[in-house]
Design an enzyme around this catalytic site. Structure first.
Site, PDB file in Angstrom:
ATOM      1  N   HIS A  48       9.417 -13.230 -22.641  1.00 17.95           N
ATOM      2  CA  HIS A  48       9.476 -13.490 -24.086  1.00 17.95           C
ATOM      3  C   HIS A  48       9.515 -14.990 -24.359  1.00 17.95           C
ATOM      4  O   HIS A  48      10.161 -15.436 -25.293  1.00 17.95           O
ATOM      5  CB  HIS A  48      10.656 -12.755 -24.732  1.00 17.95           C
ATOM      6  CG  HIS A  48      10.399 -11.275 -24.830  1.00 17.95           C
ATOM      7  ND1 HIS A  48       9.728 -10.701 -25.879  1.00 17.95           N
ATOM      8  CD2 HIS A  48      10.688 -10.270 -23.975  1.00 17.95           C
ATOM      9  CE1 HIS A  48       9.630  -9.388 -25.673  1.00 17.95           C
ATOM     10  NE2 HIS A  48      10.202  -9.103 -24.522  1.00 17.95           N
ATOM     11  N   ASP A  50       6.302 -16.696 -23.770  1.00 17.14           N
ATOM     12  CA  ASP A  50       4.904 -17.135 -23.965  1.00 17.14           C
ATOM     13  C   ASP A  50       4.599 -17.410 -25.431  1.00 17.14           C
ATOM     14  O   ASP A  50       4.002 -18.426 -25.777  1.00 17.14           O
ATOM     15  CB  ASP A  50       3.879 -16.181 -23.315  1.00 17.14           C
ATOM     16  CG  ASP A  50       3.889 -14.753 -23.813  1.00 17.14           C
ATOM     17  OD1 ASP A  50       4.841 -14.369 -24.541  1.00 17.14           O
ATOM     18  OD2 ASP A  50       2.948 -13.996 -23.475  1.00 17.14           O
ATOM     19  N   ALA A 136       3.349   1.406 -18.304  1.00 21.30           N
ATOM     20  CA  ALA A 136       4.428   1.053 -17.378  1.00 21.30           C
ATOM     21  C   ALA A 136       4.859  -0.406 -17.523  1.00 21.30           C
ATOM     22  O   ALA A 136       5.649  -0.904 -16.739  1.00 21.30           O
ATOM     23  CB  ALA A 136       3.985   1.318 -15.938  1.00 21.30           C
ATOM     24  N   LEU A 138       2.934  -2.902 -17.042  1.00 21.55           N
ATOM     25  CA  LEU A 138       2.274  -3.668 -15.982  1.00 21.55           C
ATOM     26  C   LEU A 138       0.905  -4.182 -16.451  1.00 21.55           C
ATOM     27  O   LEU A 138       0.037  -4.507 -15.660  1.00 21.55           O
ATOM     28  CB  LEU A 138       2.142  -2.813 -14.709  1.00 21.55           C
ATOM     29  CG  LEU A 138       3.498  -2.345 -14.136  1.00 21.55           C
ATOM     30  CD1 LEU A 138       3.294  -1.400 -12.960  1.00 21.55           C
ATOM     31  CD2 LEU A 138       4.363  -3.534 -13.715  1.00 21.55           C
ATOM     32  N   SER A 140      -1.688  -2.737 -18.202  1.00 20.24           N
ATOM     33  CA  SER A 140      -2.931  -1.989 -18.051  1.00 20.24           C
ATOM     34  C   SER A 140      -3.894  -2.356 -19.180  1.00 20.24           C
ATOM     35  O   SER A 140      -5.114  -2.372 -18.977  1.00 20.24           O
ATOM     36  CB  SER A 140      -2.651  -0.482 -18.060  1.00 20.24           C
ATOM     37  OG  SER A 140      -1.987  -0.123 -19.246  1.00 20.24           O
ATOM     38  N   SER A 141      -3.381  -2.685 -20.354  1.00 18.00           N
ATOM     39  CA  SER A 141      -4.309  -3.013 -21.454  1.00 18.00           C
ATOM     40  C   SER A 141      -5.012  -4.344 -21.211  1.00 18.00           C
ATOM     41  O   SER A 141      -6.226  -4.452 -21.417  1.00 18.00           O
ATOM     42  CB  SER A 141      -3.630  -2.997 -22.817  1.00 18.00           C
ATOM     43  OG  SER A 141      -2.278  -3.211 -22.723  1.00 18.00           O
ATOM     44  N   ASP A 188      -0.423 -11.975 -20.095  1.00 18.97           N
ATOM     45  CA  ASP A 188      -1.067 -10.919 -19.304  1.00 18.97           C
ATOM     46  C   ASP A 188      -2.548 -11.222 -19.055  1.00 18.97           C
ATOM     47  O   ASP A 188      -3.049 -11.091 -17.934  1.00 18.97           O
ATOM     48  CB  ASP A 188      -0.949  -9.569 -20.033  1.00 18.97           C
ATOM     49  CG  ASP A 188       0.451  -9.321 -20.554  1.00 18.97           C
ATOM     50  OD1 ASP A 188       1.396  -9.838 -19.939  1.00 18.97           O
ATOM     51  OD2 ASP A 188       0.606  -8.625 -21.574  1.00 18.97           O
TER      52      ASP A 188
HETATM   53  C1  GLA Z   1       4.318  -8.416 -22.963  1.00 20.76           C
HETATM   54  C2  GLA Z   1       3.308  -9.287 -23.690  1.00 20.76           C
HETATM   55  C3  GLA Z   1       3.319 -10.714 -23.125  1.00 20.76           C
HETATM   56  C4  GLA Z   1       4.743 -11.268 -23.068  1.00 20.76           C
HETATM   57  C5  GLA Z   1       5.694 -10.277 -22.422  1.00 20.76           C
HETATM   58  C6  GLA Z   1       7.128 -10.713 -22.491  1.00 20.76           C
HETATM   59  O1  GLA Z   1       3.936  -8.230 -21.643  1.00 20.76           O
HETATM   60  O2  GLA Z   1       2.020  -8.750 -23.558  1.00 20.76           O
HETATM   61  O3  GLA Z   1       2.469 -11.527 -23.891  1.00 20.76           O
HETATM   62  O4  GLA Z   1       5.177 -11.643 -24.340  1.00 20.76           O
HETATM   63  O5  GLA Z   1       5.600  -8.989 -23.026  1.00 20.76           O
HETATM   64  O6  GLA Z   1       7.326 -11.832 -21.695  1.00 20.76           O
END
Ligand code: GLA
Length: 399
Positions: A48, A50, A136, A138, A140-141, A188
């Site tokens: 949290h 980014d 999950a 992880l 996937s999107s 991500d």
């Molecule tokens: C999700 C969001 C990321 C980031 C994380 C928390 O994975 O897609 O952009 O904010 O939560 O660090």
């Protein structure tokens, strides 16, 4: 004792790709132009932060999303997934915000965002196979978006060089925020596109710059264990959006562009308590202590201080649980059980409210940790979690 749970396999990329090409031929009765893969991820630390212009440190998983693709002569687009019941069909020109819902929005959104960037995307047929468990936490999107981005660039005849690969991060983010409606922060997509095997990616969200940090806990006989709690986490739902809004509200009240400014000039910390109410103070405390933990973690990794890194992981979890309030009983149970069974440290990873946790574990303790976690879940009457091992894999590529 709960019987040992098998680890979720990533599969051999060439074999998965070859299987998908075969399925494509059966479904669409022609050859695809190629098969493209993009990895899921775990974030080692920097949660949290980014969307607060901070630094984070993800690694790409060997588990990826695969897309076989062919162009069409008309303006139809078809997206079929081996993990979904029904194929989806739409038309070029009708793939933008508000026009596609559910999982196809992640693929259609990329076509829309690429076209908005001037790429001449043709009609297309896609077939998707995901080895990243869905829901999950992880990513996937993001894996789907990044694999689709490479596929559609190839269909449009555009070569993806390094600068374009970096620009595709923004393209995929637009697809996710504007078309799929998940206001995420870019972590991500960046790692899915830019990861290098054997490295974690230090991403500075202030300016998008990245540094590859060698990540080799295996050389110290350690494993990064991922535990998928099976509690579905959805970034399009309220919790994630609320936290992001709280951080923006705090930044406004403090008169800074982003909370990163408070990290860079610690004098501002005094303002935090004076200006903000207790809830916002706790949110900001998480963000600022997490930013400091990222700096600490990078130093610990570079010095191979694995015990120190484990402690930093656990401190991050406590902060996410108590100050940011994005954990849940299942994630807390994983962290507790892992510690009890001798993990060096553990934390939830990703957005929270369900999803997965990571634990840094000596190889010889892996069995004990997975058993203790499985026992804790059984005791609570929860569905058994899934386990996988995160070795740092490479970013999105054509196979
Ligand atoms: C999700 C969001 C990321 C980031 C994380 C928390 O994975 O897609 O952009 O904010 O939560 O660090």
């Amino acid at each position: 004792m709960t019987p040992p749970v098998p680890f979720l396999a990533a599969g051999d990329p060439s074999a998965v790709a070859a299987g998908l090409v075969e399925r494509f031929r059966t479904s669409y009765r022609r050859d695809p132009l190629g098969c493209f893969m993009a990895p899921g991820r775990v974030n080692l630390i920097g949660e949290h932060v980014d969307y607060n212009a901070g630094r984070c440190l993800p690694v790409a998983l060997p588990h990826g999303t695969y897309v076989a693709a062919a162009a069409r002569a008309d303006d139809t687009v078809t997206v079929t997934s081996l993990q979904q019941d029904r194929p989806w069909q739409g038309r070029l020109g009708r793939l933008g915000p508000g026009q596609v819902t559910g999982w196809p929005a992640y693929a259609a959104g990329v076509a829309w965002a690429l076209a908005a960037d001037g790429v001449d995307v043709p009609g297309f047929d896609l077939l998707v196979d995901s080895r990243v468990p869905l829901g999950a936490g992880l990513s996937s999107s993001a894996a789907l978006e990044c694999a689709v981005a490479l596929a559609l660039c190839a269909l449009a005849g555009v070569e993806v060089d390094e600068p374009l690969r970096r620009r595709l991060v923004g393209t995929c983010m637009r697809a996710e925020t504007e078309v799929a409606g998940a206001p995420t922060g870019g972590l991500d997509q960046t790692v899915s596109l830019l990861a290098r095997q054997g490295h974690a990616l230090l991403l500075d969200c202030l300016d998008g710059s990245t540094r590859q940090v060698p990540w080799d806990p295996e050389t110290a006989a350690l494993s990064l264990l991922v535990v998928d709690t099976g509690v579905s986490h959805r970034l399009t739902e309220g919790g994630y959006r609320d936290r992001r809004a709280e951080c923006e509200e705090a930044a406004r009240a403090l008169g800074v562009r982003s909370l990163r400014e408070c990290h860079d000039s610690p004098g501002r910390l005094e303002d935090v308590k004076r200006v903000l109410d207790r809830r916002l103070c706790r949110r900001v405390r998480h963000v600022l202590t997490e930013m400091a933990r990222v700096d600490a973690a990078v130093a610990q990794i570079e010095q191979r201080d694995w015990a120190g890194l484990g402690a930093t992981f656990t401190a991050s979890h406590v902060s996410l649980r108590d100050d940011f309030e994005v954990s849940c009983p299942e994630l807390d149970a994983v962290v507790e059980a892992a510690a009890e069974a001798g993990a060096l440290g553990a934390r939830m990873t990703g957005g929270g409210f369900g999803g997965s946790a990571i634990a840094l574990v000596a190889r010889e303790r892996l069995g004990a940790v997975t058993e203790t976690v499985a026992d804790a879940f059984a005791r609570h009457g929860w569905r058994q979690p899934a386990f996988l091992e995160a070795t740092a894999a490479a970013g999105a590529r054509r196979l």
